[in-house]
Design a protein around this motif. Sequence first.
Motif, PDB file in Angstrom:
ATOM      1  N   ILE A 120      41.883 -10.169  15.328  1.00 15.53           N
ATOM      2  CA  ILE A 120      40.604 -10.658  15.853  1.00 15.53           C
ATOM      3  C   ILE A 120      39.845 -11.288  14.678  1.00 15.53           C
ATOM      4  O   ILE A 120      39.543 -10.616  13.702  1.00 15.53           O
ATOM      5  N   PRO A 121      39.550 -12.554  14.757  1.00 17.29           N
ATOM      6  CA  PRO A 121      38.850 -13.163  13.627  1.00 17.29           C
ATOM      7  C   PRO A 121      37.473 -12.526  13.496  1.00 17.29           C
ATOM      8  O   PRO A 121      36.754 -12.360  14.477  1.00 17.29           O
ATOM      9  N   SER A 122      37.113 -12.150  12.281  1.00 15.63           N
ATOM     10  CA  SER A 122      35.857 -11.428  12.152  1.00 15.63           C
ATOM     11  C   SER A 122      34.776 -12.348  11.629  1.00 15.63           C
ATOM     12  O   SER A 122      35.009 -13.217  10.804  1.00 15.63           O
ATOM     13  N   GLY A 123      33.597 -12.127  12.134  1.00 18.48           N
ATOM     14  CA  GLY A 123      32.454 -12.894  11.699  1.00 18.48           C
ATOM     15  C   GLY A 123      31.272 -11.958  11.497  1.00 18.48           C
ATOM     16  O   GLY A 123      31.427 -10.728  11.504  1.00 18.48           O
ATOM     17  N   TRP A 124      30.107 -12.553  11.285  1.00 17.87           N
ATOM     18  CA  TRP A 124      28.895 -11.773  11.039  1.00 17.87           C
ATOM     19  C   TRP A 124      27.766 -12.285  11.908  1.00 17.87           C
ATOM     20  O   TRP A 124      27.703 -13.451  12.247  1.00 17.87           O
ATOM     21  N   GLN A 125      26.871 -11.326  12.188  1.00 15.31           N
ATOM     22  CA  GLN A 125      25.732 -11.648  13.035  1.00 15.31           C
ATOM     23  C   GLN A 125      24.526 -10.906  12.468  1.00 15.31           C
ATOM     24  O   GLN A 125      24.696  -9.865  11.815  1.00 15.31           O
ATOM     25  N   LEU A 126      23.319 -11.395  12.724  1.00 16.53           N
ATOM     26  CA  LEU A 126      22.126 -10.661  12.295  1.00 16.53           C
ATOM     27  C   LEU A 126      22.026  -9.350  13.064  1.00 16.53           C
ATOM     28  O   LEU A 126      22.324  -9.308  14.254  1.00 16.53           O
ATOM     29  N   ALA A 127      21.635  -8.281  12.363  1.00 21.29           N
ATOM     30  CA  ALA A 127      21.454  -6.999  13.047  1.00 21.29           C
ATOM     31  C   ALA A 127      20.265  -7.095  14.005  1.00 21.29           C
ATOM     32  O   ALA A 127      19.322  -7.866  13.759  1.00 21.29           O
ATOM     33  N   ALA A 128      20.365  -6.323  15.103  1.00 20.05           N
ATOM     34  CA  ALA A 128      19.309  -6.393  16.114  1.00 20.05           C
ATOM     35  C   ALA A 128      17.980  -5.869  15.547  1.00 20.05           C
ATOM     36  O   ALA A 128      16.931  -6.472  15.759  1.00 20.05           O
ATOM     37  N   ASN A 129      18.031  -4.758  14.815  1.00 17.33           N
ATOM     38  CA  ASN A 129      16.805  -4.203  14.240  1.00 17.33           C
ATOM     39  C   ASN A 129      16.951  -4.095  12.728  1.00 17.33           C
ATOM     40  O   ASN A 129      17.201  -3.014  12.203  1.00 17.33           O
ATOM     41  N   PRO A 130      16.767  -5.186  12.032  1.00 15.21           N
ATOM     42  CA  PRO A 130      17.002  -5.156  10.590  1.00 15.21           C
ATOM     43  C   PRO A 130      15.925  -4.358   9.860  1.00 15.21           C
ATOM     44  O   PRO A 130      14.752  -4.399  10.256  1.00 15.21           O
ATOM     45  N   PRO A 131      16.327  -3.615   8.824  1.00 17.90           N
ATOM     46  CA  PRO A 131      15.331  -2.893   8.020  1.00 17.90           C
ATOM     47  C   PRO A 131      14.502  -3.869   7.192  1.00 17.90           C
ATOM     48  O   PRO A 131      14.943  -4.986   6.923  1.00 17.90           O
ATOM     49  N   GLU A 132      13.334  -3.433   6.783  1.00 17.56           N
ATOM     50  CA  GLU A 132      12.488  -4.249   5.902  1.00 17.56           C
ATOM     51  C   GLU A 132      13.132  -4.304   4.530  1.00 17.56           C
ATOM     52  O   GLU A 132      13.625  -3.289   4.035  1.00 17.56           O
ATOM     53  N   LEU A 133      13.160  -5.485   3.916  1.00 18.27           N
ATOM     54  CA  LEU A 133      13.847  -5.593   2.633  1.00 18.27           C
ATOM     55  C   LEU A 133      13.309  -6.799   1.895  1.00 18.27           C
ATOM     56  O   LEU A 133      13.019  -7.827   2.497  1.00 18.27           O
ATOM     57  N   ARG A 134      13.150  -6.632   0.567  1.00 15.56           N
ATOM     58  CA  ARG A 134      12.739  -7.785  -0.219  1.00 15.56           C
ATOM     59  C   ARG A 134      13.966  -8.684  -0.389  1.00 15.56           C
ATOM     60  O   ARG A 134      15.059  -8.206  -0.681  1.00 15.56           O
ATOM     61  N   LEU A 135      13.790  -9.978  -0.189  1.00 18.12           N
ATOM     62  CA  LEU A 135      14.965 -10.844  -0.167  1.00 18.12           C
ATOM     63  C   LEU A 135      15.029 -11.766  -1.373  1.00 18.12           C
ATOM     64  O   LEU A 135      14.043 -12.400  -1.737  1.00 18.12           O
ATOM     65  N   THR A 136      16.206 -11.822  -1.967  1.00 22.54           N
ATOM     66  CA  THR A 136      16.454 -12.813  -3.016  1.00 22.54           C
ATOM     67  C   THR A 136      16.689 -14.166  -2.346  1.00 22.54           C
ATOM     68  O   THR A 136      16.932 -14.233  -1.135  1.00 22.54           O
ATOM     69  N   GLU A 137      16.688 -15.223  -3.143  1.00 24.99           N
ATOM     70  CA  GLU A 137      16.914 -16.551  -2.582  1.00 24.99           C
ATOM     71  C   GLU A 137      18.270 -16.656  -1.872  1.00 24.99           C
ATOM     72  O   GLU A 137      18.346 -17.120  -0.743  1.00 24.99           O
ATOM     73  N   PRO A 138      19.366 -16.213  -2.540  1.00 24.56           N
ATOM     74  CA  PRO A 138      20.669 -16.306  -1.843  1.00 24.56           C
ATOM     75  C   PRO A 138      20.661 -15.560  -0.523  1.00 24.56           C
ATOM     76  O   PRO A 138      21.193 -16.032   0.478  1.00 24.56           O
ATOM     77  N   ARG A 139      20.039 -14.379  -0.506  1.00 26.07           N
ATOM     78  CA  ARG A 139      20.013 -13.606   0.742  1.00 26.07           C
ATOM     79  C   ARG A 139      19.251 -14.369   1.827  1.00 26.07           C
ATOM     80  O   ARG A 139      19.648 -14.358   2.995  1.00 26.07           O
ATOM     81  N   LYS A 140      18.150 -15.033   1.412  1.00 29.97           N
ATOM     82  CA  LYS A 140      17.381 -15.811   2.390  1.00 29.97           C
ATOM     83  C   LYS A 140      18.248 -16.933   2.980  1.00 29.97           C
ATOM     84  O   LYS A 140      18.191 -17.210   4.177  1.00 29.97           O
ATOM     85  N   ARG A 141      19.050 -17.522   2.108  1.00 28.25           N
ATOM     86  CA  ARG A 141      19.894 -18.618   2.602  1.00 28.25           C
ATOM     87  C   ARG A 141      20.896 -18.113   3.642  1.00 28.25           C
ATOM     88  O   ARG A 141      21.184 -18.773   4.627  1.00 28.25           O
ATOM     89  N   VAL A 142      21.429 -16.901   3.418  1.00 26.40           N
ATOM     90  CA  VAL A 142      22.371 -16.333   4.383  1.00 26.40           C
ATOM     91  C   VAL A 142      21.674 -16.108   5.720  1.00 26.40           C
ATOM     92  O   VAL A 142      22.192 -16.458   6.787  1.00 26.40           O
TER      93      VAL A 142
END
Length: 739
Positions: A127-149
């Motif tokens: 099964i090809p695996s991919g990624w999706q945004l979590a339904a209830n994401p925790p609060e987190l400070r984001l770096t630039e690369p993370r924001k791009r993702v």
Amino acid sequence: MRTVNRKHEEQDDLLPQTRGRRVAVLLPYPFPGPFDYRVPRELDPQPGDIVLVPLNRREEIGVVWDGPPDNSVGDNRLKSVISILDVPPMRADIRRLVDWIASYTLTPPGEVLTMALRVNAFRPEPIPSGWQLAANPPELRLTEPRKRVLAALADGLPHAGADILRTADVSPGVLRGLADAGLLVPTALPITPPFSLPDPQTPGPTLSPDQEAAAAELRAATAARDFSVTLLDGVTGSGKTEVYLEAVAECLRAGRQALVLLPEIALSSQWLDRFTRRFGVAPAVWHSDLPSRVRRTTWRAVAAAQAPVVVGARSALFLPFPDLGLVIIDEEHETAFKQEEGIIYNARDMAVVRARLCNAPAVLVSATPSLETVANVEAGRYRRLHLPDRHGGALMPEIGLIDLRDTPPERGHFLAPPLVADIHDTLARGEQAMLFLNRRGYAPLTLCRTCGHRVQCPNCTAWLVEHRARRILQCHHCGHTIPTPTSCPECKAEHSLTAIGPGVERITEEARATFPDARILVMASDTIQGPAAAAEAARSIEAREVDLIIGTQIVAKGWHFPHLTLVGVVDADLGLAGGDLRAAERTVQLLHQVSGRAGRAEAPGRVRLQTFSPEHPVMQALLHGDLATFMAREAAQRKPGNWPPYGRLAALIVSADSADSADIAARNLGRAAPHGDGITVLGPAPAPLAILRGRHRRRLLLKTRRDIAVQPLLRDWLASVPTTSSVRIDVDVDPISFL
Ligand code: ADP
Ligand code: ZN
């Protein structure tokens, strides 16, 4: 109502608990036939099922075969089927094809099965695996690369990991970090059908009346849903491909699958482009070098009838088409269809068998059909459609012979003055020229001027070929390589070794000196490796980034280079040297094909053949463009002696570690040779390649009248001689190579 009470039926009644059901299972090993296995109560294997069975304390994959078990193994020694794999069973037509090839080529069926299974795809699709945004994401400070993702996933849909990395331009660590932090969740990607449906309604080119007549016949043959064989022949550039694509369109309209076999799929980029232009999407491609993932997807798509058109090499014959409606064999005369190692078979002939097993029409396509096919037409077994002219008013190239005795090249050169002049002329007009020499490397022979020694392969009856740029001598049969010596290996004389004769590398050297301004491209199997390199070469020629193409037989393939107007054949006599049965036929085909590259568009083409024997029938046939007369003459020569295609031929190749063992085995075979009316055995004799990879080789040739089948003769013959493990006997039914 059964009145006969055979013994085992009685046993059946008496001992139902011990006498379970048996099935025959064919295993991918060179055993003489399938083995019996007991069927456990909970299983119900059917013919074609892929099963796991014990064999010598291992578990092996096998295929439940048709026909009754052979019952030669007693119940007490019988092992049980372990399980039935949850994969599509092997279709009946493929099982019949395996049986057919095994019996025709005298190969143990399990070995043919190995070939068929290699095409198979047992492992379930990961099964090809991919990624999706979590339904209830925790609060987190984001770096630039993370924001791009997160931005890349903002649409809320699952995306493939590789795609996210590319879009967001981040390292896999960033993705993992976000997943660990609970912002992303892994998700299965939806499986998209891998091959889109070519649109059979997209109009093709407007066909000429001849083309349309041929296309109509092929469409009718396809619509008939019945086995038939049609030869589509016509000069190079007459539009044969366009015509058979009409049959493919018809097959698609009927909702069925089409298989197109090409002799060298790696050299087929232009064909694929053409298909895409015609139908809007690319076909499925099949060959043995596909990455295993592509292989699995393709195999499954074919099995699920989701690959409407497959274009492939030999092994595509074993793909599990549920509804094969058309088989096309392009360049049917090509010897590349003959597999010479392992199971020796001709994919062209097996493709016709496959078509028959599926009640589908087969179409053989060539500008230079093989004598076999022509004989089948004459005997009324095959239909023939002929396209007499090049498309769009393009003329056949003008052919000229250059007599090397009258106008020899300068000393140490290989291009005669008239050819050099024609190349200058062509390049000056801004057109492209091609030089053809069917020999790789710099020089086929290295000779010592002091003692006459010729540098030979230690493992083969062959000279080592110099590859100057790589500073090596190499055997083209076994690959043995040595650094180019500076002194004679025999007499030790320094600087006495000299290169004799040309290969394309040497021609390139001469061309660079003679045409210093020309942009040169060398096309040989060692300079153009793989489909991508071949496609790039074709592109650069089409884009006119190249003035002079120098190549081996790979340039003779079905290329269409509109600006190429001159073809020079450096050594037209080369293929005639060996003098085997088909040397003349093959030379005519090859030289006609390479000539056919010239002048395919508006500008007229010219072909120059350098030869020492302009009066030879091969040169005369090419000069006058009269292949039909040449083939008729060949046919007339082969008929009286029952040579193929008017008789049958099978070769036995004996090989052993020592010359003595090979001789003894070959003599034994010679003494046991079949005889009778219409049966001749030639040999044993040392093979022309008397030693190959260190093994000593002898050949015998069985020739029979056409009405005598060679297989039973061969079977009895081989069974009558003792076998030893050190001696190998290869059977080559319908041999093409006599080396
Ligand atoms: P063959 O397979 O006989 O060598 P092709 O089918 O490759 O010939 O045709 C040669 C060239 O002529 C190709 O570029 C092809 O697209 C073009 N061609 C052939 N027939 C037609 C046609 N009826 N209309 C337009 N182009 C055509
Ligand atoms: Zn060798």
